[in-house]
Design an enzyme around this catalytic site. Structure first.
Site, PDB file in Angstrom:
ATOM      1  N   ASP A  32     -34.879 -13.616  36.221  1.00  0.00           N
ATOM      2  CA  ASP A  32     -33.436 -13.360  36.136  1.00  0.00           C
ATOM      3  C   ASP A  32     -32.696 -14.682  36.312  1.00  0.00           C
ATOM      4  N   GLU A  83     -25.929  -9.888  28.954  1.00  0.00           N
ATOM      5  CA  GLU A  83     -24.520  -9.814  29.339  1.00  0.00           C
ATOM      6  C   GLU A  83     -24.109  -8.394  29.000  1.00  0.00           C
ATOM      7  N   THR A 133     -28.460   0.197  24.506  1.00  0.00           N
ATOM      8  CA  THR A 133     -27.306   1.040  24.847  1.00  0.00           C
ATOM      9  C   THR A 133     -26.920   1.972  23.699  1.00  0.00           C
ATOM     10  N   ASP A 134     -26.237   3.064  24.042  1.00  0.00           N
ATOM     11  CA  ASP A 134     -25.727   3.961  22.994  1.00  0.00           C
ATOM     12  C   ASP A 134     -24.547   3.341  22.247  1.00  0.00           C
ATOM     13  N   GLU A 135     -23.986   2.242  22.802  1.00  0.00           N
ATOM     14  CA  GLU A 135     -22.783   1.670  22.187  1.00  0.00           C
ATOM     15  C   GLU A 135     -23.059   1.071  20.816  1.00  0.00           C
ATOM     16  N   TYR A 159     -19.937  -7.050  22.635  1.00  0.00           N
ATOM     17  CA  TYR A 159     -21.100  -6.609  23.423  1.00  0.00           C
ATOM     18  C   TYR A 159     -22.018  -5.727  22.591  1.00  0.00           C
ATOM     19  N   SER A 160     -21.456  -4.657  22.014  1.00  0.00           N
ATOM     20  CA  SER A 160     -22.339  -3.715  21.303  1.00  0.00           C
ATOM     21  C   SER A 160     -22.930  -4.353  20.048  1.00  0.00           C
ATOM     22  N   ALA A 161     -22.161  -5.266  19.426  1.00  0.00           N
ATOM     23  CA  ALA A 161     -22.708  -5.948  18.232  1.00  0.00           C
ATOM     24  C   ALA A 161     -23.898  -6.827  18.624  1.00  0.00           C
ATOM     25  N   LYS A 163     -25.878  -6.362  21.211  1.00  0.00           N
ATOM     26  CA  LYS A 163     -27.019  -5.488  21.544  1.00  0.00           C
ATOM     27  C   LYS A 163     -27.632  -4.921  20.265  1.00  0.00           C
ATOM     28  N   ASN A 189     -24.539   4.245  32.684  1.00  0.00           N
ATOM     29  CA  ASN A 189     -25.212   4.494  33.962  1.00  0.00           C
ATOM     30  C   ASN A 189     -24.216   4.366  35.112  1.00  0.00           C
ATOM     31  N   PRO A 214      -6.975   1.241  37.800  1.00  0.00           N
ATOM     32  CA  PRO A 214      -6.492   0.995  36.436  1.00  0.00           C
ATOM     33  C   PRO A 214      -7.238   1.824  35.388  1.00  0.00           C
ATOM     34  N   TYR A 216      -7.490   2.755  31.510  1.00  0.00           N
ATOM     35  CA  TYR A 216      -7.062   2.188  30.233  1.00  0.00           C
ATOM     36  C   TYR A 216      -6.491   3.286  29.320  1.00  0.00           C
ATOM     37  N   ASP A 290      -4.415  -0.384  26.997  1.00  0.00           N
ATOM     38  CA  ASP A 290      -5.765  -0.012  26.561  1.00  0.00           C
ATOM     39  C   ASP A 290      -6.596  -1.249  26.223  1.00  0.00           C
TER      40      ASP A 290
HETATM   41  P1  NAD Z   1     -26.069  -6.221  34.615  1.00  0.00           P
HETATM   42  O1  NAD Z   1     -25.002  -7.040  33.974  1.00  0.00           O
HETATM   43  O2  NAD Z   1     -25.792  -5.533  35.904  1.00  0.00           O
HETATM   44  O3  NAD Z   1     -27.365  -7.118  34.867  1.00  0.00           O
HETATM   45  C1  NAD Z   1     -27.856  -8.030  33.928  1.00  0.00           C
HETATM   46  C2  NAD Z   1     -28.847  -8.936  34.618  1.00  0.00           C
HETATM   47  O4  NAD Z   1     -29.378  -9.847  33.628  1.00  0.00           O
HETATM   48  C3  NAD Z   1     -28.223  -9.805  35.721  1.00  0.00           C
HETATM   49  O5  NAD Z   1     -29.061  -9.797  36.867  1.00  0.00           O
HETATM   50  C4  NAD Z   1     -28.170 -11.199  35.099  1.00  0.00           C
HETATM   51  O6  NAD Z   1     -28.291 -12.251  36.064  1.00  0.00           O
HETATM   52  C5  NAD Z   1     -29.362 -11.164  34.157  1.00  0.00           C
HETATM   53  N1  NAD Z   1     -29.221 -12.100  33.022  1.00  0.00           N
HETATM   54  C6  NAD Z   1     -28.132 -12.294  32.236  1.00  0.00           C
HETATM   55  N2  NAD Z   1     -28.397 -13.226  31.302  1.00  0.00           N
HETATM   56  C7  NAD Z   1     -29.682 -13.618  31.501  1.00  0.00           C
HETATM   57  C8  NAD Z   1     -30.530 -14.537  30.833  1.00  0.00           C
HETATM   58  N3  NAD Z   1     -30.106 -15.271  29.801  1.00  0.00           N
HETATM   59  N4  NAD Z   1     -31.798 -14.689  31.289  1.00  0.00           N
HETATM   60  C9  NAD Z   1     -32.243 -13.972  32.356  1.00  0.00           C
HETATM   61  N5  NAD Z   1     -31.475 -13.092  33.020  1.00  0.00           N
HETATM   62  C10 NAD Z   1     -30.209 -12.914  32.597  1.00  0.00           C
HETATM   63  O7  NAD Z   1     -26.518  -5.180  33.494  1.00  0.00           O
HETATM   64  P2  NAD Z   1     -27.095  -3.709  33.667  1.00  0.00           P
HETATM   65  O8  NAD Z   1     -25.957  -2.763  33.717  1.00  0.00           O
HETATM   66  O9  NAD Z   1     -28.122  -3.701  34.737  1.00  0.00           O
HETATM   67  O10 NAD Z   1     -27.784  -3.513  32.246  1.00  0.00           O
HETATM   68  C11 NAD Z   1     -29.172  -3.829  32.052  1.00  0.00           C
HETATM   69  C12 NAD Z   1     -29.539  -3.557  30.608  1.00  0.00           C
HETATM   70  O11 NAD Z   1     -29.284  -2.188  30.298  1.00  0.00           O
HETATM   71  C13 NAD Z   1     -28.696  -4.372  29.609  1.00  0.00           C
HETATM   72  O12 NAD Z   1     -29.546  -4.788  28.574  1.00  0.00           O
HETATM   73  C14 NAD Z   1     -27.656  -3.394  29.116  1.00  0.00           C
HETATM   74  O13 NAD Z   1     -27.258  -3.705  27.791  1.00  0.00           O
HETATM   75  C15 NAD Z   1     -28.431  -2.086  29.168  1.00  0.00           C
HETATM   76  N6  NAD Z   1     -27.630  -0.876  29.377  1.00  0.00           N
HETATM   77  C16 NAD Z   1     -26.716  -0.809  30.379  1.00  0.00           C
HETATM   78  C17 NAD Z   1     -26.006   0.370  30.582  1.00  0.00           C
HETATM   79  C18 NAD Z   1     -25.020   0.513  31.716  1.00  0.00           C
HETATM   80  O14 NAD Z   1     -24.323   1.538  31.793  1.00  0.00           O
HETATM   81  N7  NAD Z   1     -24.924  -0.418  32.643  1.00  0.00           N
HETATM   82  C19 NAD Z   1     -26.223   1.464  29.747  1.00  0.00           C
HETATM   83  C20 NAD Z   1     -27.180   1.362  28.721  1.00  0.00           C
HETATM   84  C21 NAD Z   1     -27.876   0.177  28.555  1.00  0.00           C
HETATM   85  P1  TYD Z   2     -17.198   0.494  31.515  1.00  0.00           P
HETATM   86  O1  TYD Z   2     -17.688   0.871  32.870  1.00  0.00           O
HETATM   87  O2  TYD Z   2     -16.665  -0.889  31.301  1.00  0.00           O
HETATM   88  O3  TYD Z   2     -18.346   0.858  30.469  1.00  0.00           O
HETATM   89  P2  TYD Z   2     -18.320   0.861  28.833  1.00  0.00           P
HETATM   90  O4  TYD Z   2     -17.086   0.204  28.356  1.00  0.00           O
HETATM   91  O5  TYD Z   2     -19.540   0.070  28.532  1.00  0.00           O
HETATM   92  O6  TYD Z   2     -18.396   2.300  28.446  1.00  0.00           O
HETATM   93  O7  TYD Z   2     -16.035   1.499  31.123  1.00  0.00           O
HETATM   94  C1  TYD Z   2     -16.247   2.889  31.053  1.00  0.00           C
HETATM   95  C2  TYD Z   2     -14.990   3.515  30.514  1.00  0.00           C
HETATM   96  O8  TYD Z   2     -13.932   3.328  31.469  1.00  0.00           O
HETATM   97  C3  TYD Z   2     -14.492   2.844  29.237  1.00  0.00           C
HETATM   98  O9  TYD Z   2     -13.965   3.844  28.368  1.00  0.00           O
HETATM   99  C4  TYD Z   2     -13.405   1.915  29.695  1.00  0.00           C
HETATM  100  C5  TYD Z   2     -12.839   2.616  30.920  1.00  0.00           C
HETATM  101  N1  TYD Z   2     -12.300   1.720  31.967  1.00  0.00           N
HETATM  102  C6  TYD Z   2     -11.009   1.946  32.479  1.00  0.00           C
HETATM  103  O10 TYD Z   2     -10.296   2.870  32.061  1.00  0.00           O
HETATM  104  N2  TYD Z   2     -10.553   1.098  33.449  1.00  0.00           N
HETATM  105  C7  TYD Z   2     -11.281   0.050  33.919  1.00  0.00           C
HETATM  106  O11 TYD Z   2     -10.787  -0.717  34.790  1.00  0.00           O
HETATM  107  C8  TYD Z   2     -12.612  -0.144  33.402  1.00  0.00           C
HETATM  108  C9  TYD Z   2     -13.484  -1.274  33.897  1.00  0.00           C
HETATM  109  C10 TYD Z   2     -13.059   0.725  32.433  1.00  0.00           C
END
Ligand code: NAD
Ligand code: TYD
Length: 357
Positions: A32, A83, A133-135, A159-161, A163, A189, A214, A216, A290
């Site tokens: 990491d 990221e 991700t589903d995005e 982000y989604s692009a 991924k 998650n 906040p 959106y 928004d």
């Molecule tokens: P997060 O941002 O909490 O954690 C990402 C981790 O990756 C961090 O510890 C960071 O230090 C590390 N990292 C970033 N760039 C790095 C690099 N270049 N080399 C090594 N380590 C690096 O993210 P998360 O929410 O734990 O998500 C983990 C994975 O799951 C991601 O790939 C994300 O796209 C995917 N995902 C997340 C969600 C969600 O709701 N959080 C949902 C579906 C999929």
């Molecule tokens: P987020 O947790 O950033 O996940 P994602 O955008 O990847 O789905 O946001 C979840 C939803 O909540 C999204 O529709 C954006 C909204 N949101 C707010 O309304 N206010 C906030 O401050 C944040 C961070 C997100």
């Protein structure tokens, strides 16, 4: 045997490492970079545990990754590193391109070289599991069928692009080179150790601090929410039994508009940490401008992983969100420590100029 995971100091990766080592004697090499989102405090309970080897480094550092693969000879690589925050990707997309696309590409190259050097039986047993991700599927209109694995890719944010691009590379490495890959596309998650820039932990932390919550736009954007430990169990299941080259959607069968999530968090806090004077935390809700390009609705059809691998989430939203709020109430020190200077700068950039709508 050993597995190598990337991004294991982040939210999902950290939960995955903790769950894995609670259930298995198999060692984890955890690579990491420790960006703002990486937090070793999440893994503090593993200090002195020889089954966990933490290495600070970048998935794009080919020499480092090659040396780790040669030294530890993992039977699988699980790629969580990314990221991950949509709003950050709107402000500064470059890091997303670097880590999610270039980083994944370089990681795949390192893994391909290692895998190619393995004896035949080890090659056959090896897995590269990519956490996505589903995005990547874009946005659904109300009433449209939930995303299946064959839904077209229509990512809408940087982000989604990024991924989506990484998913395509993973797929290509299977079709072109035969690399034994698996991909999971999961919905939003929530749970312990979630960085308080994302919706649910931000609302908990702001509510307790007496700050505005906040929301959106109109707050009617819909997400499917999955408790993080259920995502971890799905990944373990796919690693164990997933068919090579296949994609598995993972979700909680739990679609909810954002405003309902925020109101649920407020109601739980009202119950578990009532405010003096009896006012509800929901009085702190503030509708703000928004997000640009804000996806209206995500919904996951998790039927394939249930039919083919027998996986279903263990938590309902009610049980999962209660556990989550309780965890944040019990761990104020974890929250305080992640709210570093860098975190405060981000909050200033994102919200300072955002006047209530
Ligand atoms: P997060 O941002 O909490 O954690 C990402 C981790 O990756 C961090 O510890 C960071 O230090 C590390 N990292 C970033 N760039 C790095 C690099 N270049 N080399 C090594 N380590 C690096 O993210 P998360 O929410 O734990 O998500 C983990 C994975 O799951 C991601 O790939 C994300 O796209 C995917 N995902 C997340 C969600 C969600 O709701 N959080 C949902 C579906 C999929
Ligand atoms: P987020 O947790 O950033 O996940 P994602 O955008 O990847 O789905 O946001 C979840 C939803 O909540 C999204 O529709 C954006 C909204 N949101 C707010 O309304 N206010 C906030 O401050 C944040 C961070 C997100």
């Amino acid at each position: 045997m050993t597995i190598l995971i990337t991004g294991g100091a982040g939210f999902i990766g950290g939960n995955f490492v903790l769950d894995w080592l609670a259930q298995s004697s198999e060692a984890v090499i955890n690579l990491d970079k420790l960006t703002y989102a990486g937090n070793l405090e999440t893994l503090a309970s593993l200090q002195g545990d020889a089954r966990h080897v933490f290495v600070r480094g970048d998935i794009g550092d080919t020499a480092l990754v090659a040396s780790l693969l040669a030294k530890y000879r993992p039977r699988a690589v699980l790629n969580f590193a990314a990221e991950s925050h949509v709003d950050r990707s709107i402000h500064s997309p470059e890091d997303f391109i670097q880590t999610n696309i270039v980083g994944t590409f370089r990681l795949l190259e390192s893994v391909r070289a290692y895998w190619g050097s393995l004896p035949e039986a080890d090659q056959a047993a090896f897995r590269f599991l990519h956490v996505s991700t589903d995005e990547v599927y874009g946005s659904l209109a109300a009433g449209e069928a939930a995303f299946t694995e064959t839904h077209r890719y229509e990512p809408n944010s940087p982000y989604s692009a990024s991924k989506a691009a990484s998913d395509h590379l993973v797929r290509a490495y299977h079709h072109t080179y035969g690399l034994p890959v698996l991909t999971t596309n999961c919905s939003n998650n929530y749970g312990p150790h979630h960085f308080p820039e994302k919706l649910i932990p931000l609302m908990i932390v702001n509510a307790l601090a007496g700050k505005p919550l906040p929301v959106y736009g109109d707050g009617m954007q819909v997400r499917d929410w999955l408790y993080v430990k259920d995502h971890c169990s799905a990944i373990r299941r796919v690693l164990d039994a997933g068919a090579l080259g296949e994609v598995y959607n993972v979700g909680g069968w739990n679609e909810k508009p954002n405003i309902e999530i925020v109101r649920t968090v407020c109601a739980l806090l009202d119950e578990l940490r009532p405010k003096q004077g009896g006012a509800s935390y929901s009085a702190q809700i503030s509708y703000v401008k928004d997000r640009p390009g804000h996806d209206r609705r995500y919904a996951i059809d998790a039927g394939k992983i249930e039919r083919e691998l027998g996986w279903r989430p263990a938590e309902t939203f009610d049980t999962g969100i209660r556990k989550t709020v309780q965890w944040y109430l019990a761990h104020p020190e974890w929250v305080a420590h992640v709210q570093s200077g860098a975190y405060r700068d981000w909050v200033k950039t994102q919200y300072a100029a955002t006047a209530p709508a």
